[in-house]
Design an enzyme around this catalytic site. Structure first.
Site, PDB file in Angstrom:
ATOM      1  N   GLU A  25      -3.934   7.031  -2.581  1.00 32.16           N
ATOM      2  CA  GLU A  25      -3.329   5.768  -2.156  1.00 32.16           C
ATOM      3  C   GLU A  25      -3.690   4.655  -3.125  1.00 32.16           C
ATOM      4  OE1 GLU A  25      -2.760   2.965   1.825  1.00 32.16           O
ATOM      5  OE2 GLU A  25      -3.681   4.945   1.974  1.00 32.16           O
ATOM      6  N   ASP A  32      -6.954   8.638   0.611  1.00 31.38           N
ATOM      7  CA  ASP A  32      -6.836   8.360   2.031  1.00 31.38           C
ATOM      8  C   ASP A  32      -7.219   9.588   2.840  1.00 31.38           C
ATOM      9  OD1 ASP A  32      -6.325   6.731   4.185  1.00 31.38           O
ATOM     10  OD2 ASP A  32      -4.187   7.160   4.242  1.00 31.38           O
ATOM     11  N   TRP A  88     -12.136  -6.768  -0.589  1.00 25.03           N
ATOM     12  CA  TRP A  88     -11.099  -7.771  -0.835  1.00 25.03           C
ATOM     13  C   TRP A  88     -11.660  -9.194  -0.890  1.00 25.03           C
ATOM     14  CZ3 TRP A  88      -6.942  -5.880  -2.798  1.00 25.03           C
ATOM     15  CH2 TRP A  88      -6.451  -4.630  -2.395  1.00 25.03           C
ATOM     16  N   GLU A 148       0.858  -1.184   0.000  1.00 23.00           N
ATOM     17  CA  GLU A 148       0.000   0.000   0.000  1.00 23.00           C
ATOM     18  C   GLU A 148       0.897   1.238   0.000  1.00 23.00           C
ATOM     19  OE1 GLU A 148      -2.489  -0.131   3.444  1.00 23.00           O
ATOM     20  OE2 GLU A 148      -2.747  -2.300   3.302  1.00 23.00           O
ATOM     21  N   ARG A 163      -6.820  -1.685  -5.305  1.00 20.13           N
ATOM     22  CA  ARG A 163      -7.698  -0.679  -4.714  1.00 20.13           C
ATOM     23  C   ARG A 163      -7.083   0.706  -4.900  1.00 20.13           C
ATOM     24  NH1 ARG A 163      -9.001   0.140   1.701  1.00 20.13           N
ATOM     25  NH2 ARG A 163     -10.679   1.660   1.497  1.00 20.13           N
ATOM     26  N   THR A 200      -1.998  -2.569  -3.834  1.00 17.82           N
ATOM     27  CA  THR A 200      -1.892  -3.563  -4.895  1.00 17.82           C
ATOM     28  C   THR A 200      -2.796  -4.758  -4.631  1.00 17.82           C
ATOM     29  OG1 THR A 200      -0.081  -4.802  -3.855  1.00 17.82           O
ATOM     30  CG2 THR A 200       0.527  -2.939  -5.264  1.00 17.82           C
ATOM     31  N   TYR A 204      -7.777   4.748  -3.945  1.00 17.43           N
ATOM     32  CA  TYR A 204      -8.624   5.562  -3.083  1.00 17.43           C
ATOM     33  C   TYR A 204      -7.881   6.785  -2.582  1.00 17.43           C
ATOM     34  CZ  TYR A 204      -6.299   2.666   0.554  1.00 17.43           C
ATOM     35  OH  TYR A 204      -5.393   2.002   1.337  1.00 17.43           O
TER      36      TYR A 204
END
EC number: 6.3.1.19
Length: 496
Positions: free
Chosen positions: A83, A77, A450, A30, A73, A86, A75
């Site tokens: 952010e 943050d 997820w 991340e 993902r 993976t 997004y």
């Protein structure tokens, strides 16, 4: 359009393949990015810059929090940090490639936002957007790069704290990204901001390892190790090595926990991990650190002793370790151990010139030394160059080093381009990516996290993907995709 929610991953039934007797692992990275805009008449708040980047995402997904077609993902943050998390990777090289795909995605978003800023106002026609893959801004605020490793549940938190932490802290002598603080080049980006060892909190404190129990898999079988101590690397070698070496140490820990024995790494527990972390930040490989057993050693010596134990373990468990890396296109056990030995030998020889081709802090150090040898270089200029090294949108230093053969790369531009839209193979990311790609071409309202894929409209239906190692469609999944196919067909037949 998608709707997002977080899953606690609490399972009722076990997964079909638990991998409890091997060393298979899931990897993830991340990365939070810093943003700013220069060459405009009035200062622009970072949150405004970030929202400008995400405007196309919001138009498409109705949210700043979404999943993309490679299963990752994307997004915004808390605050102003874009952010990218993976998708699940089965091996270190896939984790590296996914991380670089995230970098490419963010760069494209940044340059698109820059174009729109320039077109929106004549006064902003020279606006330059900076997108930093680093861990600290000029105001002293820190943001993270977090590694995720799927670990067997029988590895307890005490073992993680006393066995893994010494490794994670001392590996920074070759994975640290370096940071110029106005006076000198420190070895890491993040060490100065970490104030706790192990904690479930991330807002009140900055621990080295976060223990919040969110495995995103069967919780009876696994825990997700959330590593917070670590830098955002530009060096592809450093990203690969931090994942690969950590994997080998975790394999030792899992074998010990499974067998009811010790790892031989227990003797390296630190007396004061925070103090050791700060010492390495300023003194690097030669930092002296106190062990819990009462003696002291250097960070380099500790890594050398750990490597010897890993080599011994690999000699007895080579086949099982190789099996865990069978899908890795870049590294096997011999390569990882060889590179580990090589970098420690170069550190022992203080061969910064050679290290500069693969180690971020060394690359900066060599470049800064060359500039200073040519004449006076101000601290402000060095700070600017430090930031430029991490600017993936408009930075020139790192691409120039790569172009001139001064920074080693492991994957090429075509591989990165493909990874932007292609999920990592051999994991459930394949199924999630296929679902997102199909759903995004319909008018369906869908939900995603997820472990769960869900259609909200025109029908309510979901598929649970609890096993991260499973990339074959289930009956639930096939039914879900069938409904998406019907929704797409209905959309194609709708009158214009």
């Amino acid at each position: 359009m998608p709707q997002l929610h977080d899953s606690g991953s609490r399972a009722i039934q076990p997964s079909d393949q638990t991998h409890q007797h091997d060393f298979a692992r899931i990897f993830g990275i991340e990365t939070e990015y810093g943003v700013s805009v220069t060459d405009i008449p009035e200062p622009m708040d970072a949150s405004h810059v970030a929202m400008t980047m995400f405007q196309p995402v919001v138009r498409r997904a109705r949210s700043t929090n979404t999943y993309v077609e490679n299963g990752s993902r994307l997004y915004l943050d808390v605050g102003s940090h874009p952010e990218y998390a993976t998708a699940e990777a089965i091996c270190p090289s896939d984790a590296l490639l996914s991380d670089l795909a995230g970098e490419q995605t963010m760069r494209s978003m940044g340059l698109d936002a820059q174009r729109r800023l320039r077109e929106s106002d004549a006064q902003n026609r020279h606006a330059t957007l900076h997108l930093y893959k680093n861990n600290a801004d000029s105001a002293g605020h820190s943001f993270g790069c977090h590694e995720n490793y799927l670990v067997r549940r029988f590895v307890n938190l005490d073992m993680i704290q006393h066995v893994l932490l010494p490794f994670l802290i001392t590996r920074q002598i070759y994975t640290g990204a370096g940071r110029f603080d106005g006076e000198r080049l420190l070895f890491t980006q993040r060490a100065a901001f970490v104030d706790e060892t192990v904690s479930s909190a991330t807002t009140r404190s900055r621990p080295m390892i976060n223990t919040r129990d969110e495995p995103h898999a069967n919780p009876d079988d696994y825990r997700r190790l959330h590593v917070i101590i670590g830098d955002s690397n530009r060096s592809q070698w450093a990203t690969l090595m931090k994942c690969a070496t950590t994997h080998l140490v975790l394999c030792m820990m899992e074998h010990a926990a499974r067998s009811g024995c010790e790892t031989e790494l227990e003797a390296f527990a630190l007396a004061d991990p925070i103090a050791a972390n700060h010492a390495i930040n300023t003194d690097g490989a030669h930092a002296r650190i106190a062990l819990a057993a009462g003696r002291s050693t250097t960070a380099l010596e500790l890594q050398q002793m750990m490597l010897e134990q890993v080599e011994s373990f690999a000699a007895h468990h080579g086949d099982a370790l190789e099996a865990s890396l069978r899908y890795d296109a870049l590294c096997n056990v011999e390569w990882i151990v060889g590179q580990w030995r090589w970098v420690l030998d170069r550190l022992a020889a203080n061969d910064i010139e050679t290290l500069s081709h693969v180690v971020d802090w060394a690359s900066k150090q060599v470049f800064f030394n060359r500039l200073q040898s040519r004449g006076t270089v101000t601290p402000a200029r060095l700070r600017q160059l430090d930031l430029d090294y991490h600017d993936i949108a408009n930075g020139r230093l790192y691409p120039s080093l790569c172009a001139h053969g001064l920074m080693r790369t492991l994957v090429d531009a075509d591989q990165i381009h493909d990874a932007v839209s292609t999920p990592p193979p051999h994991t459930r990311a394949v199924l999630r990516g296929r679902f997102v790609a199909a759903a995004s071409h319909t008018d369906a309202v869908y939900d995603c996290d997820w472990t769960t894929l869900k259609l909200v409209r025109p029908v309510h239906m979901e598929a649970v993907l609890l096993d991260p190692f499973h990339d074959e469609p289930t009956k639930q999944y096939d039914k879900l995709m069938g409904e998406l196919g019907d929704a797409r067909a209905d959309g194609d037949e709708a009158p214009v």
